[in-house]
Design an enzyme around this catalytic site. Structure first.
Site, PDB file in Angstrom:
ATOM      1  N   HIS A   1       0.987  -1.174   0.016  1.00 49.45           N
ATOM      2  CA  HIS A   1       0.204  -0.084   0.162  1.00 49.45           C
ATOM      3  C   HIS A   1       0.922   1.334  -0.271  1.00 49.45           C
ATOM      4  O   HIS A   1       1.927   1.075   0.581  1.00 49.45           O
ATOM      5  CB  HIS A   1      -0.869   0.078   1.360  1.00 49.45           C
TER       6      HIS A   1
ATOM      7  N   ASP B   1       3.049  -4.398   8.101  1.00 45.82           N
ATOM      8  CA  ASP B   1       1.765  -3.707   7.943  1.00 45.82           C
ATOM      9  C   ASP B   1       0.516  -4.744   7.951  1.00 45.82           C
ATOM     10  O   ASP B   1       0.161  -5.189   7.229  1.00 45.82           O
ATOM     11  CB  ASP B   1       1.736  -3.337   6.567  1.00 45.82           C
TER      12      ASP B   1
ATOM     13  N   GLN C   1      -4.621  -5.129   6.870  1.00 41.16           N
ATOM     14  CA  GLN C   1      -5.524  -5.928   6.516  1.00 41.16           C
ATOM     15  C   GLN C   1      -5.243  -7.376   7.468  1.00 41.16           C
ATOM     16  O   GLN C   1      -6.384  -7.929   7.710  1.00 41.16           O
ATOM     17  CB  GLN C   1      -5.263  -6.505   5.256  1.00 41.16           C
TER      18      GLN C   1
ATOM     19  N   LYS D   1     -10.451  -0.898  10.326  1.00 42.91           N
ATOM     20  CA  LYS D   1     -10.698  -2.141   9.656  1.00 42.91           C
ATOM     21  C   LYS D   1     -11.037  -3.459  10.244  1.00 42.91           C
ATOM     22  O   LYS D   1     -11.304  -4.561   9.851  1.00 42.91           O
ATOM     23  CB  LYS D   1      -9.294  -2.362   8.818  1.00 42.91           C
TER      24      LYS D   1
ATOM     25  N   CYS E   1      -4.654   2.518  -3.731  1.00 36.35           N
ATOM     26  CA  CYS E   1      -3.204   2.849  -2.906  1.00 36.35           C
ATOM     27  C   CYS E   1      -2.312   2.036  -3.342  1.00 36.35           C
ATOM     28  O   CYS E   1      -1.529   1.803  -2.490  1.00 36.35           O
ATOM     29  CB  CYS E   1      -3.657   3.360  -1.345  1.00 36.35           C
TER      30      CYS E   1
HETATM   31  N1  PMP Z   1      -1.686  -0.940   4.559  1.00 37.01           N
HETATM   32  C1  PMP Z   1      -2.691  -1.805   3.977  1.00 37.01           C
HETATM   33  C2  PMP Z   1      -2.273  -2.819   3.421  1.00 37.01           C
HETATM   34  C3  PMP Z   1      -4.090  -1.190   3.728  1.00 37.01           C
HETATM   35  O1  PMP Z   1      -4.943  -1.846   3.346  1.00 37.01           O
HETATM   36  C4  PMP Z   1      -4.359   0.235   4.169  1.00 37.01           C
HETATM   37  C5  PMP Z   1      -5.666   0.754   4.239  1.00 37.01           C
HETATM   38  N2  PMP Z   1      -6.584   0.558   2.815  1.00 37.01           N
HETATM   39  C6  PMP Z   1      -3.301   0.995   4.992  1.00 37.01           C
HETATM   40  C7  PMP Z   1      -2.028   0.452   4.995  1.00 37.01           C
HETATM   41  C8  PMP Z   1      -3.608   2.110   5.168  1.00 37.01           C
HETATM   42  O2  PMP Z   1      -4.536   2.095   6.166  1.00 37.01           O
HETATM   43  P1  PMP Z   1      -4.801   3.555   7.179  1.00 37.01           P
HETATM   44  O3  PMP Z   1      -5.428   4.421   5.815  1.00 37.01           O
HETATM   45  O4  PMP Z   1      -6.066   3.153   8.009  1.00 37.01           O
HETATM   46  O5  PMP Z   1      -4.067   4.441   7.754  1.00 37.01           O
END
Ligand code: PMP
Length: 397
Positions: free
Chosen positions: A112, A189, A192, A215, A355
């Site tokens: 991401h 990270d 998920q 999440k 993203c």
């Molecule tokens: N890493 C991953 C794998 C994600 O799926 C997400 C959220 N889509 C994020 C980071 C970022 O999370 P947040 O926007 O809640 O900080």
């Protein structure tokens, strides 16, 4: 399970298939946050009156509950705004502690943006280099190449527990072992991962694990960074302000003990309390059963796409590492059009680059559509998405 989530009563007929973006909230989380603001609200760590002590107790109680669920200590459990802030904290602070010109940070191409950009910023500042583990033909990580890429200059390795685009669990144990073989620090990270897999930071043996509350049935604006104490002790503060100090003089300041050292300013107290309630909700679930349910719904969709939609390309073939998330690109319907048509039938799906622009570039598509089944979805939801997809194909044929 659907009855636990009031959004479905508020929107009869709603098909919510975008839980990888954010989960819906169970009533107990909403009630807990309401109770906090109704009965317990005051600032924490400051007051000498009973109400402030109550607020501190429920805030710190939530931290203790989450720490114990992760098998971490209280000192190692830092509240952040979410995954993004947690990764930025580590990148800035650990980067300052460890990185020298010529050092390398090893990521994967399936990250991401939140687990790419903070490292690019910090690499530029310290003259370090960001490298990326590629994918195999089957779109799993090329672990042989990963083994070739690590070396004595590799100081940090950061990777997702589960990819938000591929919907597969990366081989985190192998990646962590690889990092350890060259003495590199590891960040997982878990944005998920936290919603689908049991997380025990001691079993993982990673140095950092970052996730967002929203999440995993919790509110937005709150997340957690687990950090190994021996590193957190040596890392400089990320932000300065109230609560993170021990003593401030006009000539300089000293830092509070962990975890406060990394929590400058009034925290998201209601969010932390709500996240504690979300963790209690998760404790009542059988995560193995939930995952089997999500995979069964995902498989039902994959089978239907293979049977009836030859123009729809799946981004990955499900395997034992798969969590049921289906990411796809149609040969003549743009994912935004598909999502808009779905919306007219009250079906919520995600469309875009998720993203993960580098991954889209590797796939050779500008964007994809993503269906993310979760515990409040059922077969009827998949049928409703399939019906919308038929409608879109007729319209755009
Ligand atoms: N890493 C991953 C794998 C994600 O799926 C997400 C959220 N889509 C994020 C980071 C970022 O999370 P947040 O926007 O809640 O900080």
């Amino acid at each position: 399970m659907r009855a636990e989530f009031p959004i479905f009563a508020a929107h009869p007929g709603l098909v919510y298939l975008d839980s990888a973006a954010t989960s819906q909230k169970p009533q107990i989380v909403i009630d807990r946050m309401n109770r906090y603001y109704t009965e317990e609200n005051a600032n924490v760590h400051r007051g000498v009156y009973e109400l402030s002590e109550t607020a501190t107790r429920v805030f710190e109680g939530s931290r203790a509950y989450i720490a114990s669920a992760l098998n971490a200590t209280i000192e190692e459990t830092i509240f952040t705004r979410g995954t993004t802030e947690a990764i930025n904290l580590v990148a800035q602070s650990l980067g300052q502690l460890l990185l020298q010109p010529g050092d390398e940070i090893l990521l994967t191409v399936a990250e991401h943006h939140s687990n790419i950009v903070p490292w690019q910023i910090v690499a530029e500042r310290h003259g370090a280099k960001v490298r990326f583990i590629p994918l195999n033909k089957d779109r799993r990580l090329d672990m042989q190449e990963a083994a070739r890429m690590v070396n004595s200059r590799t100081k940090i390795m950061a990777f997702a527990h589960i990819s938000n685009v591929l919907g597969i669990e990366h081989p985190v144990h192998d990646l962590i072992a690889l990092a350890k073989s060259v003495g590199a620090a590891t960040l997982v990270d878990g944005a998920q991962g936290i919603a689908h897999l049991p997380v025990d930071v001691r079993v993982l043996d990673c140095d950092f694990y970052a996730f967002s509350g929203h999440k995993v049935f919790g509110p937005t604006g709150i997340g957690v960074l687990y950090g190994r104490k021996s590193l957190l002790d040596r890392m400089p503060p990320y932000q300065g302000g109230g609560d993170m100090i021990e003593k401030v003089t006009l000539n300089g300041s000293t830092w509070n003990s962990l975890p406060s050292k990394f929590e400058a300013g009034t925290p998201n107290i209601a969010g932390a309390v709500g996240l504690g309630a979300a963790f209690e909700f998760v404790k009542g679930l059988d995560l193995g059963k939930t995952l089997a349910h999500d995979r069964a719904l995902g498989q039902m969709l994959v089978d239907e796409i293979k049977r009836s939609f030859p123009k729809m390309n799946l981004m990955i073939e499900p395997g034992p590492d798969w969590i049921g998330l289906v990411t796809m690109a149609h040969e003549f319907i743009h994912p935004h059009d598909l999502a808009a048509i779905c919306d007219t039938d009250q079906v919520c799906i995600r469309a875009g680059h998720h993203c993960a622009q580098p991954l889209m570039e590797i796939f050779g598509v500008p964007a994809t559509a993503r269906v993310a089944p979760f515990l409040y979805n059922d077969e009827n939801d998949i049928d409703r998405f399939v019906a919308a997809l038929h409608k879109a194909e007729k319209l755009f044929a």
